[in-house]
Write an enzyme that holds these catalytic residues in place. Structure first.
Site, PDB file in Angstrom:
ATOM      1  N   GLY A  64       0.835  -1.196   0.000  1.00 28.12           N
ATOM      2  CA  GLY A  64       0.000   0.000   0.000  1.00 28.12           C
ATOM      3  C   GLY A  64       0.870   1.246   0.000  1.00 28.12           C
ATOM      4  N   SER A  65       0.412   2.272   0.699  1.00 30.23           N
ATOM      5  CA  SER A  65       1.081   3.574   0.615  1.00 30.23           C
ATOM      6  C   SER A  65       2.476   3.584   1.224  1.00 30.23           C
ATOM      7  CB  SER A  65       0.228   4.639   1.300  1.00 30.23           C
ATOM      8  OG  SER A  65      -1.002   4.756   0.616  1.00 30.23           O
ATOM      9  N   THR A  66       2.805   2.584   2.051  1.00 33.34           N
ATOM     10  CA  THR A  66       4.171   2.577   2.576  1.00 33.34           C
ATOM     11  C   THR A  66       5.178   2.445   1.444  1.00 33.34           C
ATOM     12  OG1 THR A  66       4.036   0.191   2.923  1.00 33.34           O
ATOM     13  CG2 THR A  66       3.528   1.579   4.809  1.00 33.34           C
TER      14      THR A  66
END
Lengths: 369, 607
Positions: free
Chosen positions: B301-303
């Site tokens: 995801g956004s990591t």
């Protein structure tokens, strides 16, 4: 009785034969100590004490027989034989059973093993029978009827106990005296042939356990825990002894119970494990020397009865040693038979010592007539 | 005549004795020794596993087993029946029969039940008179002091199987062997060497005396880098939820905490796990046996935007000042790729794009970079490859590239797929350990350490046998300026206005982090569905990666909460709880150490 004081008696006394008997008896008691020893220090098993008492009695009888005139025995031969046969019959009827066979008569403080007496009696009675001069050309078949009638019931009763080994020794000692008495060549060959032919018949007469022993002799690994066990463990004990042995009281095969019958039939294995090739060869050498001397006495005897007595008793020693050691080392099938002078067993020891006493007596008398 | 026969016979006996006693002496000696000597093994006590401060996590304790000597039981069947009733098993006779089949020597005891409970021991003791031939014996047993805590790291032991016995020379039936985790990886150190006793027995197998004894050598102990208190707080913070937490010291690669949920109790494997228990464990929909920290692969995801930012800056695809305009979505091909914020972020540069986790910004960066340059930097940062951790089996995760797709699907790469990768979706998958490493690399200026959790191997008394020094796996190759740009952004994620990770703030220490919300179900591309409106199994995985303090970081941590929803709200509090405990135990430089109370020695009260 005059002979008692005859200097020649001592001069012609067969000292080496006496020394051999006493040495073997001592070795036997020592080995018995080891066979009975179960790791407990300072504990002497009662069997050792008993054997010592028997040895003392045997020594007295040996000396007595050696110093008296053996010829007096000729007159007593048939009654002696009759007594031994009666005792054997008594065993068959009311004998004491131990370990699956009926061999002993209980006589209060001790047990008598009549089959050992029969060895003596049979030799004496056969020697008496053949002490006459043989006809020209040797004894014939018809002359052998009486000896056969003497041997057969004795061997049959012993066989029934069952004691295959002693029965075998009776037959072989009997045969030795018969052959020694001088057979016609044809008759001798006939006996050898008929014995060979009757072998398969004998197989049928054997008990199942005896057959199993014979089978396991041919292939001991077939049933290593049961009938082959004795043989395997005995060979291990002898082999593990090596050149010089494990030392007195250090034989593990005997001490830890791996060896069966180690006081009696397999006492040679106990000895060979603790004293090695050196000890075992020495032991055999003593027996060989005794046999050699015994045969010399027979050869040099002045008259037939003495010669046949010496021959018969010597042959008992020879056959028992060969069968016993051959069995313990795996050369022969397992048949129970004591090692002369060494195995535990009072009657056997006393009878054998008495027999040696007679041999010595024969040797002394040849100078006295 | 008889003299000749006698001579021949004595000669034959002589030759026979010569053969037995001189020629074949060695063979018979051996047989005689084998007759009388039984060798009884005394198993070695397995080494301990200690935490970084020397507190035991795994011990070897005496454990009782019931043994039967069939020769001593007057009526074996009846005795076995009574014993089975007392123990609550029905395998006693079966075990005896089995031992018999394997050639048990007489008077050798058969172990019929291991790991007896206290109740069973008492029952056997009180009924001893009814159980001739049955006795209790003591064997070393493995005890995991904290049960399921850290079970995936510690692993478990089991009894060697028949197949293994055929291959492993030093193992004997009934021995234990490491099956999983550290117990497996460090089997040769932990195991020790079994001793033995030579016992003299007689013909029926009675034991007479001890001839010789070789004492067993206990196994070596492992000193871990894990801190028991941190492990417990991490475990508690994850609670009942499935997921994982990995914490690393960015200065040397030490693992400080390593938790995978749900877990299992390794103590149940000691006695040889029953088929039913095994079925239950392996069929559990929660997959408790899976080590999520190294085997669980999740879309980041956004990591993953951290990777995108490093790649973009290092490849000069963007500068910190390159602006993009977010209108809430991006049209590519014939469809729209949306930002999580429908109204858009407007004109936006890197710093705010990371802080507010703007998707459109990174769609643009991804387009400029292309998939292969993204993959290059992801690899450099340790994603898509195994970390080299001494635990098996580790997953490498997936970092897609054109070559990868050709190999895997025999298909060319579509540029639109790069957009999904740019926000950590699509083919990308990572393990929690890899993400903790990523945070550590950003924190320490670009050094990739090999994760280490065994600090030292010691003898039982504590004498060190071997120390494990930190191993630098690689330099990431990103410039100091780039990494400082990321640290600044990650600081504002937690502390700045509009940051998505405020939930991880703690007092007194500046925490830096990045949230991630990873889609589980491939929704219609670009669409975003409101959190909590879906059934649990379709809900997003929540990520949070963090390090602290801002200057001179001493800890990096990655948390994933399966189906937790939003990273900030679900995973952030876990990070917060963990870091609070961490800085209570290991205060940041410049702060006075807090007064240690007795509580820190009593771990159970820490939550």
């Amino acid at each position: 009785m005059a002979a008692w004081f005859d200097k020649r008696t001592l001069y012609h006394f067969d000292w080496p034969l006496l020394a051999g008997v006493l040495a073997l008896t001592a070795l036997g008691i020592m080995t018995l100590l080891s066979a009975a020893y179960a790791g407990r220090q300072g504990w002497v098993e009662p069997v050792v004490v008993r054997q010592l008492l028997w040895a003392a009695l045997g020594t007295v009888l040996l000396l007595g027989a050696a110093l008296s005139d053996y010829r007096k025995l000729a007159a007593a031969a048939y009654p002696f034989y009759g007594l031994a046969l009666a005792l054997l019959a008594a065993v068959a009827v009311g004998g004491r059973e131990m370990g699956g066979s009926r061999r002993w008569l209980s006589l209060g403080v001790f047990r008598l093993e009549p089959s050992e007496l029969m060895k003596l009696a049979l030799v004496v009675v056969l020697a008496r029978y053949f002490s006459r001069e043989p006809p020209a050309g040797g004894w014939r078949g018809r002359h052998l009827l009486v000896p056969a009638l003497l041997i057969a019931p004795a061997a049959a009763l012993v066989m029934k106990q069952p004691d295959l080994g002693t029965a075998l020794v009776l037959l072989m000692a009997g045969a030795t005296v018969i052959f020694g008495g001088g057979l016609r060549l044809r008759t001798g060959l006939g006996i050898v042939l008929s014995v060979a032919l009757s072998m398969p018949l004998a197989w049928h007469e054997l008990k199942p356990y005896q057959r199993a022993r014979l089978e396991s002799f041919v292939n001991p690994q077939a049933d290593p825990l049961r009938s082959g066990y004795h043989l395997i463990q005995s060979e291990i004990a002898i082999g593990a002894g090596g050149a010089l042995g494990k030392g007195f009281l250090k034989g593990t095969q005997a001490r830890l119970n791996f060896l069966p019958e180690r006081r009696t039939d397999f006492i040679f294995s106990v000895f060979a494990e603790e004293f090695g090739f050196f000890g075992a060869t020495l032991l055999l050498a003593v027996y060989a020397a005794m046999v050699w001397r015994g045969l010399a006495v027979a050869r040099r005897a002045r008259e037939r009865f003495g010669a046949l007595l010496a021959l018969g008793f010597t042959s008992i020693i020879l056959w028992q040693v060969v069968i016993n050691v051959g069995m313990a080392s795996g050369l022969l099938p397992v048949v129970g038979i004591p090692l002369p002078f060494v195995s535990y067993g009072g009657t056997s020891l006393v009878a054998m010592m008495f027999g040696v006493g007679l041999i010595i007596s024969v040797n002394i008398r040849r100078y006295l007539f | 005549m008889l003299g000749v026969v006698a001579g021949a016979l004595f000669a034959a006996l002589f030759v026979r004795l010569y053969d037995l006693q001189l020629v074949r002496h060695r063979e018979f000696s051996l047989l005689a020794e084998r007759n009388r000597i039984r060798i009884v093994r005394t198993p070695a006590a397995r080494g301990l596993i200690l935490d970084r401060r020397g507190r035991p996590l795994v011990e070897t304790v005496p454990s009782f087993e019931a043994v039967v000597v069939p020769e001593d039981a007057s009526d074996l069947k009846a005795t076995a029946g009574r014993l089975e009733k007392l123990l609550g098993t029905d395998t006693v006779l079966q075990k005896i029969a089995e031992a018999q089949k394997q050639g048990r020597a007489p008077f050798n005891p058969v172990v019929v039940a291991r790991q007896l409970s206290w109740k069973q021991v008492v029952a056997l003791e009180t009924h001893q008179l009814d159980l001739p031939g049955v006795s209790l014996s003591v064997a070393p047993g493995r005890h995991y002091l904290y049960g399921p805590l850290g079970a995936h790291l510690l692993g478990y032991v089991g009894q060697v199987t028949r197949g293994e016995l055929a291959q492993l020379a030093r193992y004997r039936s009934g021995d234990q062997i490491g099956r999983f985790g550290l117990e497996q990886s460090f089997e040769s150190q932990l195991r020790g060497r079994a001793g033995g006793r030579e016992i003299e027995v007689d013909a029926v197998g009675r034991r007479l005396r001890l001839l010789r004894e070789v004492p067993s050598q206990p196994g070596l102990s492992l000193v871990l880098t894990i801190d028991l208190d941190l492990e417990q707080v991490a475990d508690g913070a994850l609670g009942e939820r499935a997921g994982a937490l990995v914490a690393i010291d960015p200065n040397n690669g030490d693992l400080l905490a390593f938790v995978s949920h749900p877990s299992f109790d390794p103590n149940v494997f000691r006695a040889g796990v029953s088929a039913a228990t095994w079925r239950q464990l392996s069929a559990d929909p929660g997959h408790p046996l899976e080590d999520r920290a190294i085997q669980g692969t999740y879309p980041p995801g956004s990591t993953f935007k951290l990777v995108m930012a490093i790649a973009g800056l290092e490849e000069h695809a963007i500068t910190p000042h390159t602006p993009f305009v977010c209108t809430g979505g991006l049209w590519y091909g014939n469809r729209e790729y949306r930002c999580w914020r429908k109204q858009g972020h407007g004109r936006i540069t890197l710093h705010r794009a990371l802080v507010e986790s703007c998707d459109v910004f990174f769609y643009e960066v991804g387009q400029r970079l292309g998939i292969d340059r993204i993959a290059h930097w992801a690899h450099a940062l340790g994603l898509g490859r195994k970390s080299g951790i001494a635990l098996a089996p580790e997953s490498s995760g997936i970092i897609p590239s054109r070559r990868w797709k050709m190999r895997r699907f025999n298909e060319r790469w579509y540029p639109a797929e790069t957009l999904s990768v740019a926000i950590g979706q699509g083919y990308v998958s990572v393990t929690p350990l890899q993400m903790a490493e990523l945070a550590a690399e950003i924190a320490n200026g670009g050094v990739r350490y090999r994760p280490r959790f065994v600090k030292a191997v010691e003898q039982v008394g504590g004498q060190p046998v071997r120390r494990f020094e930190p191993v630098v796996e690689a330099q990431v190759g990103a410039s100091a300026a780039t990494l400082e740009e990321l640290r600044a952004a990650m600081c504002d994620v937690v502390n700045g206005p509009g940051g998505t990770g405020h939930s991880a703030q703690i007092s007194g220490v500046t925490v830096c982090g990045k949230t991630g919300t990873a889609q589980v179900v491939k929704e219609k591309q670009g669409e975003r569905v409101a959190e909590n409106a879906q059934p649990l199994k379709h809900r997003d995985h929540a990520w949070f990666v963090a390090f602290a303090p801002r200057e001179h970081p001493t800890v990096a941590v990655a948390v994933v909460v399966e189906h937790g929803g939003h990273g900030g709200s679900a995973a952030g509090p876990v990070v917060k709880a963990f870091l609070e405990k961490f800085f209570a135990l290991y205060p940041p430089p410049g702060k006075p150490a807090p007064v240690r109370t007795a509580q820190s020695a009593a771990p159970a009260q820490d939550n």
